[in-house]
Design a protein around this motif. Sequence first.
Motif, PDB file in Angstrom:
ATOM      1  N   THR A 146       0.833  -1.212   0.000  1.00 31.33           N
ATOM      2  CA  THR A 146       0.000   0.000   0.000  1.00 31.33           C
ATOM      3  C   THR A 146       0.867   1.262   0.000  1.00 31.33           C
ATOM      4  OG1 THR A 146      -0.150   0.076   2.411  1.00 31.33           O
ATOM      5  CG2 THR A 146      -1.860  -1.179   1.261  1.00 31.33           C
ATOM      6  N   LEU A 147       2.155   1.073   0.329  1.00 28.02           N
ATOM      7  CA  LEU A 147       3.095   2.205   0.301  1.00 28.02           C
ATOM      8  C   LEU A 147       3.991   2.137  -0.934  1.00 28.02           C
ATOM      9  CD1 LEU A 147       4.260   2.008   4.055  1.00 28.02           C
ATOM     10  CD2 LEU A 147       2.574   3.577   3.100  1.00 28.02           C
ATOM     11  N   GLY A 148       3.742   1.125  -1.775  1.00 27.49           N
ATOM     12  CA  GLY A 148       4.541   0.965  -2.996  1.00 27.49           C
ATOM     13  C   GLY A 148       5.909   0.358  -2.757  1.00 27.49           C
ATOM     14  N   ILE A 149       6.064  -0.378  -1.644  1.00 29.95           N
ATOM     15  CA  ILE A 149       7.354  -1.042  -1.380  1.00 29.95           C
ATOM     16  C   ILE A 149       7.125  -2.528  -1.088  1.00 29.95           C
ATOM     17  CG2 ILE A 149       8.585   1.023  -0.573  1.00 29.95           C
ATOM     18  CD1 ILE A 149       7.977   0.173   2.312  1.00 29.95           C
ATOM     19  N   LEU A 150       8.238  -3.270  -1.029  1.00 27.32           N
ATOM     20  CA  LEU A 150       8.182  -4.693  -0.675  1.00 27.32           C
ATOM     21  C   LEU A 150       8.706  -4.869   0.751  1.00 27.32           C
ATOM     22  CD1 LEU A 150       9.899  -6.344  -3.778  1.00 27.32           C
ATOM     23  CD2 LEU A 150       7.621  -6.900  -2.953  1.00 27.32           C
ATOM     24  N   PRO A 151       8.301  -5.943   1.445  1.00 24.87           N
ATOM     25  CA  PRO A 151       8.927  -6.205   2.747  1.00 24.87           C
ATOM     26  C   PRO A 151      10.435  -6.367   2.540  1.00 24.87           C
ATOM     27  CG  PRO A 151       7.020  -7.626   2.404  1.00 24.87           C
ATOM     28  CD  PRO A 151       7.290  -6.947   1.090  1.00 24.87           C
ATOM     29  N   GLY A 152      11.225  -5.565   3.226  1.00 20.59           N
ATOM     30  CA  GLY A 152      12.667  -5.548   2.923  1.00 20.59           C
ATOM     31  C   GLY A 152      13.536  -6.024   4.057  1.00 20.59           C
ATOM     32  N   ALA A 153      12.926  -6.550   5.126  1.00 13.72           N
ATOM     33  CA  ALA A 153      13.736  -6.965   6.277  1.00 13.72           C
ATOM     34  C   ALA A 153      13.578  -8.463   6.506  1.00 13.72           C
ATOM     35  CB  ALA A 153      13.353  -6.152   7.512  1.00 13.72           C
ATOM     36  N   ARG A 154      13.792  -9.223   5.429  1.00  8.63           N
ATOM     37  CA  ARG A 154      13.772 -10.706   5.429  1.00  8.63           C
ATOM     38  C   ARG A 154      12.371 -11.303   5.321  1.00  8.63           C
ATOM     39  NH1 ARG A 154      18.026  -8.615   4.841  1.00  8.63           N
ATOM     40  NH2 ARG A 154      19.805  -8.743   6.241  1.00  8.63           N
ATOM     41  N   GLY A 155      11.330 -10.483   5.259  1.00 14.12           N
ATOM     42  CA  GLY A 155       9.967 -11.019   5.166  1.00 14.12           C
ATOM     43  C   GLY A 155       9.746 -11.847   3.914  1.00 14.12           C
ATOM     44  N   THR A 156      10.386 -11.439   2.797  1.00  9.54           N
ATOM     45  CA  THR A 156      10.165 -12.174   1.545  1.00  9.54           C
ATOM     46  C   THR A 156      10.849 -13.551   1.565  1.00  9.54           C
ATOM     47  OG1 THR A 156      12.015 -10.973   0.548  1.00  9.54           O
ATOM     48  CG2 THR A 156       9.799 -10.167   0.049  1.00  9.54           C
ATOM     49  N   GLN A 157      11.753 -13.768   2.511  1.00  7.22           N
ATOM     50  CA  GLN A 157      12.343 -15.115   2.647  1.00  7.22           C
ATOM     51  C   GLN A 157      11.661 -15.902   3.766  1.00  7.22           C
ATOM     52  OE1 GLN A 157      14.981 -12.357   2.934  1.00  7.22           O
ATOM     53  NE2 GLN A 157      14.400 -12.324   0.789  1.00  7.22           N
ATOM     54  N   LEU A 158      11.446 -15.218   4.913  1.00 12.22           N
ATOM     55  CA  LEU A 158      10.961 -15.943   6.092  1.00 12.22           C
ATOM     56  C   LEU A 158       9.504 -16.379   5.934  1.00 12.22           C
ATOM     57  CD1 LEU A 158      12.649 -13.769   8.870  1.00 12.22           C
ATOM     58  CD2 LEU A 158      13.372 -16.004   8.036  1.00 12.22           C
ATOM     59  N   LEU A 159       8.672 -15.539   5.306  1.00 17.70           N
ATOM     60  CA  LEU A 159       7.258 -15.912   5.181  1.00 17.70           C
ATOM     61  C   LEU A 159       7.069 -17.150   4.284  1.00 17.70           C
ATOM     62  CD1 LEU A 159       4.393 -15.221   6.110  1.00 17.70           C
ATOM     63  CD2 LEU A 159       4.142 -13.841   4.049  1.00 17.70           C
ATOM     64  N   PRO A 160       7.647 -17.175   3.048  1.00 15.84           N
ATOM     65  CA  PRO A 160       7.463 -18.390   2.235  1.00 15.84           C
ATOM     66  C   PRO A 160       8.032 -19.650   2.883  1.00 15.84           C
ATOM     67  CG  PRO A 160       8.872 -16.785   1.094  1.00 15.84           C
ATOM     68  CD  PRO A 160       8.341 -16.115   2.317  1.00 15.84           C
ATOM     69  N   ARG A 161       9.053 -19.497   3.692  1.00 16.14           N
ATOM     70  CA  ARG A 161       9.584 -20.684   4.378  1.00 16.14           C
ATOM     71  C   ARG A 161       8.577 -21.251   5.355  1.00 16.14           C
ATOM     72  NH1 ARG A 161      15.934 -18.975   5.093  1.00 16.14           N
ATOM     73  NH2 ARG A 161      16.321 -19.111   2.870  1.00 16.14           N
ATOM     74  N   LEU A 162       7.755 -20.390   5.934  1.00 15.56           N
ATOM     75  CA  LEU A 162       6.760 -20.864   6.896  1.00 15.56           C
ATOM     76  C   LEU A 162       5.484 -21.338   6.218  1.00 15.56           C
ATOM     77  CD1 LEU A 162       6.867 -18.221   9.786  1.00 15.56           C
ATOM     78  CD2 LEU A 162       7.458 -20.625   9.941  1.00 15.56           C
ATOM     79  N   VAL A 163       5.049 -20.619   5.154  1.00 12.23           N
ATOM     80  CA  VAL A 163       3.697 -20.873   4.631  1.00 12.23           C
ATOM     81  C   VAL A 163       3.687 -21.361   3.183  1.00 12.23           C
ATOM     82  CG1 VAL A 163       2.805 -19.058   6.164  1.00 12.23           C
ATOM     83  CG2 VAL A 163       3.228 -18.502   3.779  1.00 12.23           C
ATOM     84  N   GLY A 164       4.861 -21.380   2.548  1.00 15.39           N
ATOM     85  CA  GLY A 164       4.918 -21.750   1.138  1.00 15.39           C
ATOM     86  C   GLY A 164       4.797 -20.503   0.262  1.00 15.39           C
ATOM     87  N   VAL A 165       5.237 -20.639  -0.984  1.00 15.98           N
ATOM     88  CA  VAL A 165       5.311 -19.478  -1.880  1.00 15.98           C
ATOM     89  C   VAL A 165       3.928 -18.910  -2.240  1.00 15.98           C
ATOM     90  CG1 VAL A 165       6.066 -18.702  -4.164  1.00 15.98           C
ATOM     91  CG2 VAL A 165       7.585 -20.103  -2.764  1.00 15.98           C
ATOM     92  N   PRO A 166       2.934 -19.742  -2.636  1.00 15.83           N
ATOM     93  CA  PRO A 166       1.656 -19.149  -3.052  1.00 15.83           C
ATOM     94  C   PRO A 166       0.984 -18.335  -1.943  1.00 15.83           C
ATOM     95  CG  PRO A 166       1.783 -21.430  -3.772  1.00 15.83           C
ATOM     96  CD  PRO A 166       2.946 -21.211  -2.869  1.00 15.83           C
TER      97      PRO A 166
END
Length: 237
Positions: free
Chosen positions: A126-146
């Motif tokens: 909503t701010l036009g950015i991506l999670p930049g503090a490891r969220g893009t790695q840690l979240l898929p590891r927990l819940v899967g990519v989709p």
Amino acid sequence: MAEFTRLQNCLALIRLRNPPVNAISTTVARGIKESLQKAITDDTVKAIVICGADGIFCAGADIREFKVHKTFDIQLGDIVDEIQRNKKPVVAAIQKLALGGGLELALGCHYRIAHAEAQVGFPEVTLGILPGARGTQLLPRLVGVPAALDLIISGRHISANEALKLGIIDKIVNSDPIEESIKFAQRISGQSSQELQMTSDMVADKSSALGPPKGYTSKATIEFFFYLTVPGLCCGM
Ligand SMILES: CCCCCCC/C=C/C(=O)SCCNC(=O)CCNC(=O)[C@H](O)C(C)(C)COP(=O)(O)OP(=O)(O)OC[C@H]1O[C@@H](n2cnc3c(N)ncnc32)[C@H](O)[C@@H]1OP(=O)(O)O
């Protein structure tokens, strides 16, 4: 700021405090880093609990500072790495909200206990950015990519119940999650640092198929993300 308290029974409590929503400002980030350092280097501390003040965990980056700073001299991702590298178990006690950088901080912890009414999410989009503090790695590891892509791309907040089902949260409580996290931390503080390290290493090994660790967002992910979010690119919208 972040307050450091040495509790009985070999525990340390780190409490984020920045009204009204305990957002992560540079002062808060520095406070977390210093508190972690104290807890990690104190041999009598066996486990750490991170929580927020006044009934809320954290609503993410302090967006008031976005107007002032273009870059930050302290990186939340480095703090998340420090939590993961350290050999003492760290528990996040989530009340009300864990959003954006607040959720990344919680994902860096080894365990997450949330109140049943809590919500989590990544509103960065909503701010036009991506999670930049490891969220893009840690979240898929927990819940899967989709499921991770869905949460990151939609920016929606999800209930503690949905987060539990997905595997983002380990336990939901109707009582005070800080008290529950302290009790839990006390129970697991007996785990040897070797056990914790072996478990973390095994999880990291098993999830390596999901891509390299640490701050890495693949070009393909970014392209896919912009394809879905930039008006006119997706589905002829
Ligand atoms: C090293 C330092 C930087 C590290 C950065 C690491 C990278 C992280 C990036 C991110 O985290 S991006 C995501 C940032 N967070 C958000 O975008 C959340 C935005 N806020 C909301 O969605 C809502 O405000 C809320 C938190 C869901 C609460 O909604 P509610 O309807 O209950 O109340 P509001 O009236 O909206 O807000 C109350 C009060 O809180 C202030 N506020 C809300 N969020 C923030 C924030 N992130 N930073 C600073 N202040 C925030 C809001 O302005 C209101 O203030 P007052 O008007 O009452 O003074």
